[in-house]
Design a protein around this motif. Structure first.
Motif, PDB file in Angstrom:
ATOM      1  N   ASP A 195     -11.009   4.239  -3.169  1.00 40.57           N
ATOM      2  CA  ASP A 195     -10.873   3.443  -1.956  1.00 40.57           C
ATOM      3  C   ASP A 195     -10.517   4.329  -0.772  1.00 40.57           C
ATOM      4  OD1 ASP A 195     -11.332   0.715  -2.846  1.00 40.57           O
ATOM      5  OD2 ASP A 195      -9.513   0.956  -4.032  1.00 40.57           O
ATOM      6  N   CYS A 196     -10.935   3.897   0.425  1.00 39.53           N
ATOM      7  CA  CYS A 196     -10.685   4.639   1.653  1.00 39.53           C
ATOM      8  C   CYS A 196      -9.907   3.774   2.640  1.00 39.53           C
ATOM      9  CB  CYS A 196     -12.001   5.052   2.324  1.00 39.53           C
ATOM     10  SG  CYS A 196     -13.086   6.073   1.315  1.00 39.53           S
ATOM     11  N   MET A 197      -9.208   4.414   3.544  1.00 50.78           N
ATOM     12  CA  MET A 197      -8.584   3.737   4.672  1.00 50.78           C
ATOM     13  C   MET A 197      -9.553   3.776   5.844  1.00 50.78           C
ATOM     14  SD  MET A 197      -4.627   5.078   4.429  1.00 50.78           S
ATOM     15  CE  MET A 197      -4.857   6.617   3.530  1.00 50.78           C
ATOM     16  N   LYS A 198      -9.729   2.643   6.507  1.00 51.45           N
ATOM     17  CA  LYS A 198     -10.661   2.542   7.620  1.00 51.45           C
ATOM     18  C   LYS A 198      -9.918   2.146   8.895  1.00 51.45           C
ATOM     19  CE  LYS A 198     -14.545   1.284   4.622  1.00 51.45           C
ATOM     20  NZ  LYS A 198     -15.262   2.561   4.842  1.00 51.45           N
ATOM     21  N   VAL A 199     -10.557   2.421  10.026  1.00 56.63           N
ATOM     22  CA  VAL A 199      -9.961   2.096  11.319  1.00 56.63           C
ATOM     23  C   VAL A 199      -9.649   0.601  11.383  1.00 56.63           C
ATOM     24  CG1 VAL A 199     -10.326   2.021  13.815  1.00 56.63           C
ATOM     25  CG2 VAL A 199     -11.102   3.999  12.497  1.00 56.63           C
ATOM     26  N   GLY A 200      -8.430   0.262  11.777  1.00 54.53           N
ATOM     27  CA  GLY A 200      -8.007  -1.128  11.871  1.00 54.53           C
ATOM     28  C   GLY A 200      -7.294  -1.645  10.642  1.00 54.53           C
ATOM     29  N   ASP A 201      -7.341  -0.901   9.541  1.00 54.51           N
ATOM     30  CA  ASP A 201      -6.655  -1.326   8.326  1.00 54.51           C
ATOM     31  C   ASP A 201      -5.140  -1.318   8.538  1.00 54.51           C
ATOM     32  OD1 ASP A 201      -9.032  -1.552   6.993  1.00 54.51           O
ATOM     33  OD2 ASP A 201      -8.764   0.222   5.718  1.00 54.51           O
ATOM     34  N   GLY A 202      -4.468  -2.253   7.872  1.00 58.22           N
ATOM     35  CA  GLY A 202      -3.020  -2.173   7.720  1.00 58.22           C
ATOM     36  C   GLY A 202      -2.744  -1.574   6.351  1.00 58.22           C
ATOM     37  N   VAL A 203      -1.906  -0.554   6.298  1.00 62.39           N
ATOM     38  CA  VAL A 203      -1.669   0.174   5.054  1.00 62.39           C
ATOM     39  C   VAL A 203      -0.174   0.206   4.759  1.00 62.39           C
ATOM     40  CG1 VAL A 203      -1.884   2.393   3.882  1.00 62.39           C
ATOM     41  CG2 VAL A 203      -3.722   1.597   5.369  1.00 62.39           C
ATOM     42  N   ILE A 204       0.193  -0.158   3.529  1.00 60.59           N
ATOM     43  CA  ILE A 204       1.584  -0.098   3.091  1.00 60.59           C
ATOM     44  C   ILE A 204       1.777   1.180   2.282  1.00 60.59           C
ATOM     45  CG2 ILE A 204       3.433  -1.189   1.783  1.00 60.59           C
ATOM     46  CD1 ILE A 204       2.594  -2.795   4.191  1.00 60.59           C
ATOM     47  N   VAL A 205       2.724   1.993   2.724  1.00 56.01           N
ATOM     48  CA  VAL A 205       3.068   3.228   2.033  1.00 56.01           C
ATOM     49  C   VAL A 205       4.500   3.105   1.522  1.00 56.01           C
ATOM     50  CG1 VAL A 205       3.480   5.709   2.299  1.00 56.01           C
ATOM     51  CG2 VAL A 205       1.485   4.654   3.371  1.00 56.01           C
ATOM     52  N   VAL A 206       4.709   3.413   0.254  1.00 56.96           N
ATOM     53  CA  VAL A 206       6.044   3.386  -0.343  1.00 56.96           C
ATOM     54  C   VAL A 206       6.447   4.820  -0.653  1.00 56.96           C
ATOM     55  CG1 VAL A 206       7.443   2.542  -2.262  1.00 56.96           C
ATOM     56  CG2 VAL A 206       5.623   1.103  -1.316  1.00 56.96           C
ATOM     57  N   THR A 207       7.648   5.198  -0.242  1.00 52.66           N
ATOM     58  CA  THR A 207       8.054   6.595  -0.400  1.00 52.66           C
ATOM     59  C   THR A 207       9.571   6.729  -0.476  1.00 52.66           C
ATOM     60  OG1 THR A 207       7.976   8.794   0.613  1.00 52.66           O
ATOM     61  CG2 THR A 207       8.035   6.913   2.114  1.00 52.66           C
ATOM     62  N   SER A 208      10.018   7.748  -1.169  1.00 56.84           N
ATOM     63  CA  SER A 208      11.433   8.100  -1.175  1.00 56.84           C
ATOM     64  C   SER A 208      11.749   9.128  -0.097  1.00 56.84           C
ATOM     65  CB  SER A 208      11.842   8.655  -2.549  1.00 56.84           C
ATOM     66  OG  SER A 208      11.049   9.790  -2.888  1.00 56.84           O
ATOM     67  N   ARG A 209      10.716   9.556   0.629  1.00 54.55           N
ATOM     68  CA  ARG A 209      10.922  10.470   1.755  1.00 54.55           C
ATOM     69  C   ARG A 209      11.407   9.673   2.962  1.00 54.55           C
ATOM     70  NH1 ARG A 209       8.153  15.488   1.811  1.00 54.55           N
ATOM     71  NH2 ARG A 209       7.152  15.949  -0.185  1.00 54.55           N
ATOM     72  N   THR A 210      12.031  10.343   3.897  1.00 56.51           N
ATOM     73  CA  THR A 210      12.467   9.698   5.125  1.00 56.51           C
ATOM     74  C   THR A 210      11.822  10.383   6.323  1.00 56.51           C
ATOM     75  OG1 THR A 210      14.420  11.142   5.276  1.00 56.51           O
ATOM     76  CG2 THR A 210      14.689   9.019   4.152  1.00 56.51           C
ATOM     77  N   GLY A 211      11.760   9.657   7.421  1.00 60.27           N
ATOM     78  CA  GLY A 211      11.289  10.254   8.660  1.00 60.27           C
ATOM     79  C   GLY A 211       9.793  10.164   8.908  1.00 60.27           C
ATOM     80  N   LEU A 212       9.044   9.431   8.066  1.00 59.79           N
ATOM     81  CA  LEU A 212       7.610   9.289   8.326  1.00 59.79           C
ATOM     82  C   LEU A 212       7.403   8.459   9.584  1.00 59.79           C
ATOM     83  CD1 LEU A 212       7.583  10.235   5.333  1.00 59.79           C
ATOM     84  CD2 LEU A 212       5.584   8.771   4.998  1.00 59.79           C
ATOM     85  N   LYS A 213       6.643   8.986  10.529  1.00 65.38           N
ATOM     86  CA  LYS A 213       6.412   8.303  11.795  1.00 65.38           C
ATOM     87  C   LYS A 213       4.942   8.004  12.051  1.00 65.38           C
ATOM     88  CE  LYS A 213      10.409  10.454  14.040  1.00 65.38           C
ATOM     89  NZ  LYS A 213      10.858  11.318  15.170  1.00 65.38           N
TER      90      LYS A 213
END
Length: 226
Positions: A195-213
């Motif tokens: 699967d690919c991410m396309k322009v206009g998609d809403g994407v949920i990212v789950v991470t234990s990292r902090t500071g993603l902007k």
């Protein structure tokens, strides 16, 4: 039914009343009861000790749909909620300020436990992320989960994003990054490698990292050029 007439009780009651829900607050401080009566004319304010079992039953604990223990004492709130559960199949909300024995609290028969400090911290983070949006970040929403150890972030994919139309399997994602969901045109996609991410998609990212902007922050150096 709410026990405790502090700030959280006031704002919660204001929202409940605005939605047509009956509210009863039990507070032992007379001056606080007077203030609540003036500011929440639609609520029933009871001057009394919320730890008095007879008073709770007299005021209809066993008939209430939900019970919120919002006093300033953690132990009191826990015992009040546990007692409420013995009287009926009631939804309980328990405020805890200081107790850090999460494993003990999690083992109790409490429906919803709120930690005001954690809630405040989450809203501060959301606010700072919102400020970042104004200077180019594309984090739409953020929630802290798993006791604050993990963040779930929603990104909107924009033109020229380095992830557009590239299969997930070919993206050089940083460690501890999971692309959990793609929303496209009202349709929910549970993404797989092709699967690919396309322009206009809403994407949920789950991470234990902090500071993603920005969505580019999920990429390792070889792909993002950082």
């Amino acid at each position: 039914m709410i026990v405790g007439g502090g700030k959280i009780s006031f704002y919660l009651s204001h929202m409940l009343l605005a939605n047509g829900i009956d509210v009863k607050i039990i507070e032992k401080d007379a001056a606080c009861c007077e203030m609540l009566s003036q500011k929440l004319p639609g609520a029933t304010i009871i001057h009394g000790d919320g730890t008095d079992k007879a008073l709770l039953l007299e005021e209809g604990l066993d008939r209430a749909d939900a019970f919120a223990a919002l006093t300033g004492m953690d132990e009191e709130n826990i015992f009040l909620s546990l007692y409420a559960k013995t009287q009926s199949n009631i939804k309980t909300i328990t405020k805890i300020n200081r107790i850090s024995f999460d494993e003990v609290v999690d083992g109790l028969d409490l429906d919803t436990v709120i930690y005001p400090k954690d809630i405040t911290a989450e809203y501060i983070i959301r606010y700072t992320r919102a400020l970042g949006n104004s200077i180019g970040s594309n984090v739409e929403t953020m929630h802290r989960i798993a006791g604050g150890k993990v963040e779930a972030l929603e990104f909107v994919i924009r033109e020229n994003a380095p992830v557009v139309n590239i299969p997930l399997i070919d993206l050089n994602l940083k460690n501890d990054i999971l692309v959990a969901c793609i929303q496209r045109g009202g349709r929910i996609i549970l993404p797989r490698g092709n699967d690919c991410m396309k322009v206009g998609d809403g994407v949920i990212v789950v991470t234990s990292r902090t500071g993603l902007k920005d969505i580019r922050d999920i990429l390792g150096k070889s792909r993002s050029g950082q």
